[in-house]
Design an enzyme around this catalytic site. Structure first.
Site, PDB file in Angstrom:
ATOM      1  N   GLU A  93       0.918  -1.258   0.049  1.00 10.28           N
ATOM      2  CA  GLU A  93       0.029  -0.045   0.006  1.00 10.28           C
ATOM      3  C   GLU A  93       0.894   1.242  -0.095  1.00 10.28           C
ATOM      4  OE1 GLU A  93      -2.288   3.033   0.507  1.00 10.28           O
ATOM      5  OE2 GLU A  93      -1.034   2.692   1.962  1.00 10.28           O
ATOM      6  N   ASP A  94       2.050   1.296   0.604  1.00 10.42           N
ATOM      7  CA  ASP A  94       2.743   2.639   0.830  1.00 10.42           C
ATOM      8  C   ASP A  94       4.204   1.866   1.050  1.00 10.42           C
ATOM      9  OD1 ASP A  94       3.622   5.056   0.907  1.00 10.42           O
ATOM     10  OD2 ASP A  94       2.455   5.645   2.693  1.00 10.42           O
ATOM     11  N   ILE A 143       2.208   4.498   5.561  1.00 11.65           N
ATOM     12  CA  ILE A 143       3.259   4.490   6.757  1.00 11.65           C
ATOM     13  C   ILE A 143       4.232   5.681   6.642  1.00 11.65           C
ATOM     14  CG2 ILE A 143       4.873   3.169   5.048  1.00 11.65           C
ATOM     15  CD1 ILE A 143       5.565   1.247   7.348  1.00 11.65           C
ATOM     16  N   HIS A 186      -2.764   1.420   6.416  1.00  8.03           N
ATOM     17  CA  HIS A 186      -3.166   2.240   5.288  1.00  8.03           C
ATOM     18  C   HIS A 186      -1.960   3.447   5.323  1.00  8.03           C
ATOM     19  CE1 HIS A 186      -5.759   5.198   2.995  1.00  8.03           C
ATOM     20  NE2 HIS A 186      -5.298   4.500   2.128  1.00  8.03           N
TER      21      HIS A 186
END
Length: 73
Positions: A5-6, A68, A66
């Site tokens: 996600e990140d 970082i 969701h």
């Protein structure tokens, strides 16, 4: 399988990667798998992501990362 996600890369070349986001309306390939945080050392010749172990007492079943970010002191 759940995708990243990140990512946040520190000045020393260590990268922290969040994975496993489950969001309404987005298909999840592993809906029952908890989220994860990976570490990758970009200074290595062949860097690979290694899952970080999360401390006991943390509710892994509901971990849904969701984004970082890191703080360097």
């Amino acid at each position: 399988e759940t995708g990243s996600e990140d990512i946040d890369i520190l000045p020393n070349g260590l990268a922290f990667i969040s994975s496993g986001l489950k969001y309404p309306g987005i298909k999840s390939l592993a809906p029952d798998k908890a989220g994860e945080i990976f570490l990758m050392d970009l200074n290595e010749d062949n860097p690979r992501a290694v899952e970080l172990r999360i401390s006991r007492g943390f509710d892994l079943a509901s971990f849904n990362p969701h984004g970082i970010s890191t703080y360097v002191d």
